[in-house]
Design a protein around this motif. Structure first.
Motif, mmCIF file in Angstrom:
data_model
loop_
_atom_site.group_PDB
_atom_site.id
_atom_site.type_symbol
_atom_site.label_atom_id
_atom_site.label_comp_id
_atom_site.label_asym_id
_atom_site.label_seq_id
_atom_site.Cartn_x
_atom_site.Cartn_y
_atom_site.Cartn_z
ATOM 1 N N SER A 10 0.828 -1.214 0.000
ATOM 2 C CA SER A 10 0.000 0.000 0.000
ATOM 3 C C SER A 10 0.857 1.257 0.000
ATOM 4 N N PHE A 61 -1.927 -1.505 -4.730
ATOM 5 C CA PHE A 61 -2.818 -0.344 -4.694
ATOM 6 C C PHE A 61 -2.575 0.487 -5.942
ATOM 7 N N VAL A 106 -13.011 2.672 -2.737
ATOM 8 C CA VAL A 106 -12.153 1.780 -3.517
ATOM 9 C C VAL A 106 -12.961 0.772 -4.315
#
Ligand code: C5P
Length: 235
Positions: free
Chosen positions: A86, A135, A177
């Motif tokens: 991330s 990500f 998301v």
């Protein structure tokens, strides 16, 4: 599971007081670490420069640059079941970092940049039966770009978000998301607190881990990662 999570930005130094970086604060990655611990997993949190408290129970390794982060992930990967990237890794670093502060002069310096290695791509050959999660923080069309990166980086799951929204992405407590998979439909989550997003991500990873019937390592022995540029502490 042993889950390695990277979080925050990296800093690429120009001189001892100046650097190139980005707006990442590490909130999403730290929320994932807290969630994984709450779900009973063993967590190593590899953090760029952030001002967040270490989630209780996480082993934290602090790094500065993308190259430091690559070293730390490479070190932790052999004993891991899952890698969650991330972190917002800086794409470039100055070709040369001055060891002394550059003097202000009438001529602005020209800083030559080199591309940083892509950590996920670099470690792809060592993936074996581990789950890799990435990500994609995008502006514009997040899903198209995220899908491209999911495939290019050989990931099991990609978390895509639009960082141009004020209530999602960098430096806020909420996120919006979409979860993408190589062979399953995309899942659009509603606007949630980052901790709720983290819980959803960890639940999906547990499901993927079960589906793939990956052997959970019973060994808790850790790699002796003693790189002098890394500091580890157990909170
Ligand atoms: O920067 P990019 O959009 O390519 O990032 C997508 C994913 O790749 C993220 O999970 C990020 O942490 C990872 N990444 C990486 N090494 C880099 C840049 C990004 O592993 N040098």
């Amino acid at each position: 599971m042993k889950i390695v999570i990277t979080a925050g930005p990296t800093r690429e130094h120009i001189d001892p007081v100046r650097f190139i970086s980005n707006r990442s604060t590490g909130k999403m990655g730290f929320a994932i670490a807290a969630s994984a611990i709450a779900h009973g997993h063993q967590v190593t949190l590899i953090a760029g420069p952030v001002s967040l408290a270490t989630p209780e129970g996480a082993l934290r390794i602090d790094v500065i640059s993308a190259l430091d982060m690559l070293d730390a992930v490479r070190c932790e990967l052999p004993s891991a079941d899952v890698l969650i990237m991330s972190a917002a890794v800086a794409d470039w670093r100055p070709k040369e970092a001055s060891t002394t502060k550059l003097k202000k002069s009438t001529m602005a310096p020209t800083i030559e940049l080199l591309p940083n290695p892509d950590i996920l791509l670099t470690l792809k050959p060592s993936k074996e039966n581990r789950l890799f999660v990435g990500f994609a923080a995008e502006t514009g069309d997040p899903l198209a770009e995220a899908k491209r990166k999911l495939t290019a980086k050989g990931l099991d799951m990609m978390v895509a978000n639009d960082v141009s929204r004020p209530d999602a992405g960098f430096a806020v407590d909420t996120n919006l998301v979409t979860l993408l998979y190589p062979n399953a439909p995309a899942e659009h989550l509603p606007l949630l607190d980052k901790r709720q997003v983290a819980d959803e991500i960890i639940t999906r990873i547990e499901k993927l881990h079960n589906e793939l019937n990956i052997m959970i390592s019973s060994s808790s022995s850790r790699n002796p990662c003693n790189a002098s540029n890394l500091t580890a502490r157990l909170s």
